[in-house]
Motif scaffolding. Sequence first.
Motif, PDB file in Angstrom:
ATOM      1  N   ASP A   9      -7.342  41.511  76.268  1.00 59.99           N
ATOM      2  CA  ASP A   9      -7.880  42.864  76.111  1.00 59.99           C
ATOM      3  C   ASP A   9      -9.001  42.701  75.097  1.00 59.99           C
ATOM      4  O   ASP A   9      -8.735  42.488  73.919  1.00 59.99           O
ATOM      5  N   GLU A  15      -8.982  43.069  80.640  1.00 62.10           N
ATOM      6  CA  GLU A  15      -8.765  44.491  80.901  1.00 62.10           C
ATOM      7  C   GLU A  15     -10.003  45.118  81.540  1.00 62.10           C
ATOM      8  O   GLU A  15      -9.897  46.058  82.310  1.00 62.10           O
ATOM      9  N   ASN A  50       3.147  58.768  70.403  1.00 64.47           N
ATOM     10  CA  ASN A  50       2.235  59.902  70.526  1.00 64.47           C
ATOM     11  C   ASN A  50       3.051  61.185  70.686  1.00 64.47           C
ATOM     12  O   ASN A  50       3.517  61.513  71.783  1.00 64.47           O
ATOM     13  N   TYR A  90       5.940  53.393  73.691  1.00 65.34           N
ATOM     14  CA  TYR A  90       5.149  54.056  74.735  1.00 65.34           C
ATOM     15  C   TYR A  90       5.984  53.980  76.010  1.00 65.34           C
ATOM     16  O   TYR A  90       5.842  53.078  76.823  1.00 65.34           O
ATOM     17  N   LYS A 106       1.583  53.563  79.921  1.00 72.67           N
ATOM     18  CA  LYS A 106       0.138  53.320  79.881  1.00 72.67           C
ATOM     19  C   LYS A 106      -0.226  51.865  79.625  1.00 72.67           C
ATOM     20  O   LYS A 106      -1.253  51.382  80.097  1.00 72.67           O
ATOM     21  N   TYR A 166       2.950  64.248  73.262  1.00 80.86           N
ATOM     22  CA  TYR A 166       3.549  64.233  74.597  1.00 80.86           C
ATOM     23  C   TYR A 166       5.001  64.702  74.605  1.00 80.86           C
ATOM     24  O   TYR A 166       5.700  64.553  75.612  1.00 80.86           O
ATOM     25  N   GLY A 183      -3.273  55.082  67.518  1.00 81.49           N
ATOM     26  CA  GLY A 183      -3.872  55.162  68.846  1.00 81.49           C
ATOM     27  C   GLY A 183      -4.620  53.891  69.215  1.00 81.49           C
ATOM     28  O   GLY A 183      -5.300  53.842  70.229  1.00 81.49           O
ATOM     29  N   LEU A 210     -11.224  44.596  73.641  1.00 87.61           N
ATOM     30  CA  LEU A 210     -11.252  45.529  72.511  1.00 87.61           C
ATOM     31  C   LEU A 210     -10.203  46.602  72.761  1.00 87.61           C
ATOM     32  O   LEU A 210     -10.411  47.511  73.555  1.00 87.61           O
ATOM     33  N   ASP A 211      -9.088  46.428  72.102  1.00 87.00           N
ATOM     34  CA  ASP A 211      -8.009  47.406  72.237  1.00 87.00           C
ATOM     35  C   ASP A 211      -8.242  48.540  71.245  1.00 87.00           C
ATOM     36  O   ASP A 211      -8.624  48.299  70.099  1.00 87.00           O
ATOM     37  N   GLY A 212      -7.997  49.768  71.719  1.00 84.33           N
ATOM     38  CA  GLY A 212      -8.199  50.930  70.844  1.00 84.33           C
ATOM     39  C   GLY A 212      -9.645  51.370  70.822  1.00 84.33           C
ATOM     40  O   GLY A 212     -10.117  51.949  69.848  1.00 84.33           O
ATOM     41  N   SER A 213     -10.360  51.102  71.910  1.00 79.54           N
ATOM     42  CA  SER A 213     -11.813  51.297  71.860  1.00 79.54           C
ATOM     43  C   SER A 213     -12.227  52.764  71.730  1.00 79.54           C
ATOM     44  O   SER A 213     -13.364  53.032  71.355  1.00 79.54           O
ATOM     45  N   TYR A 255       0.702  56.881  63.652  1.00 72.21           N
ATOM     46  CA  TYR A 255       0.200  56.611  65.010  1.00 72.21           C
ATOM     47  C   TYR A 255      -1.316  56.619  64.987  1.00 72.21           C
ATOM     48  O   TYR A 255      -1.937  57.651  64.756  1.00 72.21           O
ATOM     49  N   LEU A 262      -3.146  50.262  69.820  1.00 74.14           N
ATOM     50  CA  LEU A 262      -1.878  49.527  69.845  1.00 74.14           C
ATOM     51  C   LEU A 262      -1.893  48.384  68.840  1.00 74.14           C
ATOM     52  O   LEU A 262      -0.940  48.163  68.102  1.00 74.14           O
TER      53      LEU A 262
HETATM   54  P1  AHG Z   1      -7.669  50.395  75.296  1.00 74.40           P
HETATM   55  O1  AHG Z   1      -8.592  50.946  74.228  1.00 74.40           O
HETATM   56  O2  AHG Z   1      -7.697  48.879  75.352  1.00 74.40           O
HETATM   57  O3  AHG Z   1      -7.903  51.042  76.639  1.00 74.40           O
HETATM   58  O4  AHG Z   1      -6.147  50.739  74.897  1.00 74.40           O
HETATM   59  C1  AHG Z   1      -5.822  52.019  74.423  1.00 74.40           C
HETATM   60  C2  AHG Z   1      -4.327  52.103  74.372  1.00 74.40           C
HETATM   61  C3  AHG Z   1      -3.668  51.520  73.138  1.00 74.40           C
HETATM   62  O5  AHG Z   1      -4.484  50.823  72.259  1.00 74.40           O
HETATM   63  C4  AHG Z   1      -3.049  52.707  72.450  1.00 74.40           C
HETATM   64  O6  AHG Z   1      -1.820  52.377  71.902  1.00 74.40           O
HETATM   65  C5  AHG Z   1      -2.926  53.719  73.549  1.00 74.40           C
HETATM   66  O7  AHG Z   1      -3.974  53.477  74.424  1.00 74.40           O
HETATM   67  C6  AHG Z   1      -2.989  55.139  73.063  1.00 74.40           C
HETATM   68  O8  AHG Z   1      -2.742  55.998  74.127  1.00 74.40           O
HETATM   69  P2  AHG Z   1      -2.525  57.586  73.925  1.00 74.40           P
HETATM   70  O9  AHG Z   1      -3.858  58.151  73.573  1.00 74.40           O
HETATM   71  O10 AHG Z   1      -2.005  58.059  75.261  1.00 74.40           O
HETATM   72  O11 AHG Z   1      -1.506  57.766  72.842  1.00 74.40           O
END
Ligand code: AHG
Length: 339
Positions: free
Chosen positions: A115, A94, A210, A263, A276, A213, A245, A117-120, A243, A247
């Motif tokens: 990826d 990523e 989320n 999403y 996204k 939105y 944030g 670090l997801d959710g960084s 939620y 994934l």
């Molecule tokens: P990353 O940190 O790898 O960029 O991914 C973030 C992603 C995912 O982890 C999460 O589900 C989503 O962004 C949340 O997006 P919103 O803030 O739009 O809800």
Amino acid sequence: MAKRKGITVSRQIMDSQLLYPEATGELTGLLNELIVAGKIISAEVNMAGLADILGQSGKTNIQGEDVQKLDVFANQTIKRRMEQCGYICVMASEEEEGIIPVLDGYEGKYTVAFDPLDGSSNIDVNVSIGTIFSVHRRISTGKQGTAEDLLQKGSRQVAAGYIIYGSSTVMVYTTGDGVHGFTLDPSVGEFFLSHPDIKIPEVSQYYSVNEAYTNYWFDATRNYIDYVKEIDPDSGRPLSLRYIGSLVADFHRNLIKGGIFLYARDRKSTDKPEGKLRLLYEAAPLAMVVEQAGGRAITDDGRRILDIEPTSLHQRVPLIIGSKKDVDLAEEFFTGDKS
Ligand code: AHG
Ligand code: MN
Ligand code: MN
């Protein structure tokens, strides 16, 4: 093979390999390298809150190296282990726009997309984050791997999973033979089997979306979410909202407890017409895990995530993933059978 609680992840991977007499041990080696990367990232994630206190952030550490942001650190850690492991020919992350080659002479027969670090965005606030990975067998025949090796549909993955850095560090993976979860015991540095043969509950407790939105949503999303919030105790509604944030963290909770994550496409952003989330290193690996656990993963127009032929490394995809009956029902809302 019977899964014994408490066996190490390396042992479990080795046991699965023994089921295939033609296996060369390369996939086992590759997964073991990913596990080592996960342990290193886990240690760093646990130190993140101390970095400032110890005066390291933005300066140099004791080895004289610049202290990096955690997602950059995670990316470098995985890349460095992968580029000289000898089991892959090319990778995608990523964090990097193009394909990432391996060191000359170290080309192997697999590919990895990740990826790091997801959710960084959650790092600074002690919320769970994770590393997601997807493994394919290479298809090109030259010396070096190519983008074509990475742009394969999810149903061709030979392994997929994630390592979540939460209240414990847990690795969840599949090689197409069920889903197995291992918890890191930091005192001995080993992952031990804690969640044998994970099956996602058929019916949700939770929905994850989320809700900020809402005013961007198309009717299908709005109608489905209104439905799961209706009061009907006999059918288990309303579902509860969760939620995070991240994934990977939202997915992991839903996998264990039963839940649906959405999403979908919306009116919010014209530069992200497909939602996204990314197909290669977010949606496809989690889709393989969820299907192996008895759940489903589809797009908001009812396509199976694992059947999508990727056309670019960072392609986005609308994602509806989780417990089977809930995804079945969501599909009816999204494809027009219910409105
Ligand atoms: P990353 O940190 O790898 O960029 O991914 C973030 C992603 C995912 O982890 C999460 O589900 C989503 O962004 C949340 O997006 P919103 O803030 O739009 O809800
Ligand atoms: Mn991500
Ligand atoms: Mn990321």
